[in-house]
Motif scaffolding. Structure first.
Motif, short mmCIF file in Angstrom:
data_model
loop_
_atom_site.label_atom_id
_atom_site.label_comp_id
_atom_site.label_asym_id
_atom_site.label_seq_id
_atom_site.Cartn_x
_atom_site.Cartn_y
_atom_site.Cartn_z
N UNK A 1 0.84 -1.20 0.00
CA UNK A 1 0.00 0.00 0.00
C UNK A 1 0.87 1.25 0.00
N UNK A 2 1.96 1.24 0.79
CA UNK A 2 2.88 2.38 0.80
C UNK A 2 3.46 2.60 -0.59
N UNK A 3 3.87 1.52 -1.25
CA UNK A 3 4.44 1.63 -2.59
C UNK A 3 3.42 2.20 -3.57
N UNK A 4 2.17 1.72 -3.47
CA UNK A 4 1.12 2.19 -4.37
C UNK A 4 0.81 3.67 -4.13
N UNK A 5 0.73 4.06 -2.86
CA UNK A 5 0.47 5.47 -2.55
C UNK A 5 1.62 6.35 -2.97
N UNK A 6 2.85 5.87 -2.79
CA UNK A 6 4.03 6.64 -3.20
C UNK A 6 4.04 6.85 -4.70
#
Length: 268
Positions: free
Chosen positions: A58-63
């Motif tokens: 999720x962090x990677x997708x939001x980033x």
């Protein structure tokens, strides 16, 4: 089969983002996420080995989403210091800040950093600001000799304001916090004749992203906009004005400020 797997993964990421953004990492339950995504627990483990791995995804997708939203400001057509302000205003854009981005900002304080890469959201943002700070110094807008230190200061201050607003449940106050932050920082970053210009630029940027999706279409005479709605001038007025005047490419703070069209500067 591959298409179905992609759909399942996307559904899990979206459901996880909503849950992580609402209750945080510690209180998120995988059962809640799978139920919301309409998939089985087994399907979740086909894609993610643990809750931590899901949170990092999720962090990677939001980033990635935040980085794409900042792309229009990386063009050389936009003066670098204006791009520094523009990227910071992306923090307020409701089109950008969906559940995935909100969850990414929350999770970077709740999930330990990876020793190998760190947090992609902040490392990419810092890298962008370092490059823009160097260019802003060369363009004569940023009055400082350490672009890396300025980039770190801005990222830490701006991300801190956003994280604190979220942690206290006052994200609606973020425009005021962002405005106050820039108003306090500008006198130490730019020349005195440029402060008013950049403050008014900030006001315009915040007003534009705050009304994203609710304002009427621009008039025919309005400047073109990118896919995210940011203004991307085809011909930078300041540089064109300098060429017309036959001024060299080495820009001084005064020549930079006088070519802006927002408000005439007093002639000394």
């Amino acid at each position: 089969m591959q298409k179905r797997a992609e759909v399942t993964r996307a559904a899990l990421l979206q459901a996880a983002a909503v849950v992580f953004a609402r209750v945080g990492y510690a209180h998120a339950r995988l059962n809640t996420i799978t139920t919301s995504a309409h998939v089985s627990k087994g399907a979740l483990y086909d894609h993610f080995n643990s809750k931590e791995e899901l949170a990092r995804a999720v962090i990677d997708a939001g980033s990635a989403r935040f980085t794409i939203a900042c792309n229009p400001f990386r063009t050389s057509h936009i003066p670098a210091f204006e791009a520094l302000i523009g990227i910071s205003c992306t923090l307020l854009d409701p089109v950008v800040n969906d559940a995935t981005v909100r969850a990414a900002f929350r999770l970077i304080t709740e999930v330990p950093d990876r020793p190998d890469t760190g947090t992609p959201l902040l490392t990419t943002w810092l890298s962008d600001y370092q490059q823009l700070a160097r260019r802003a110094i060369a363009e004569g807008d940023l009055h400082h000799d350490d672009p890396d230190a300025i980039a770190l200061l801005l990222v830490e201050t701006l991300s801190g304001a956003r994280l604190l607003a979220a942690a206290t449940g006052h994200l609606d106050d973020l425009p005021v916090r962002l405005t106050t932050t820039w108003h306090l920082l500008l006198p130490g970053l730019v020349g005195p004749t440029s402060i008013d210009y950049f403050r008014q630029l900030l006001t315009r940027q915040i007003a534009r992203v705050g009304h994203r999706g609710t304002t009427p279409p621009p008039a025919p005479s309005a400047p073109p906009q990118s896919i995210t709605g940011e203004i991307v001038p085809a011909k930078p007025p300041r540089r064109d004005a300098r060429r017309a005047a036959g001024i060299s490419s080495s820009r001084s703070p005064r020549s930079t400020s006088t070519s802006r069209t927002l408000q005439p500067k007093p002639v000394r």
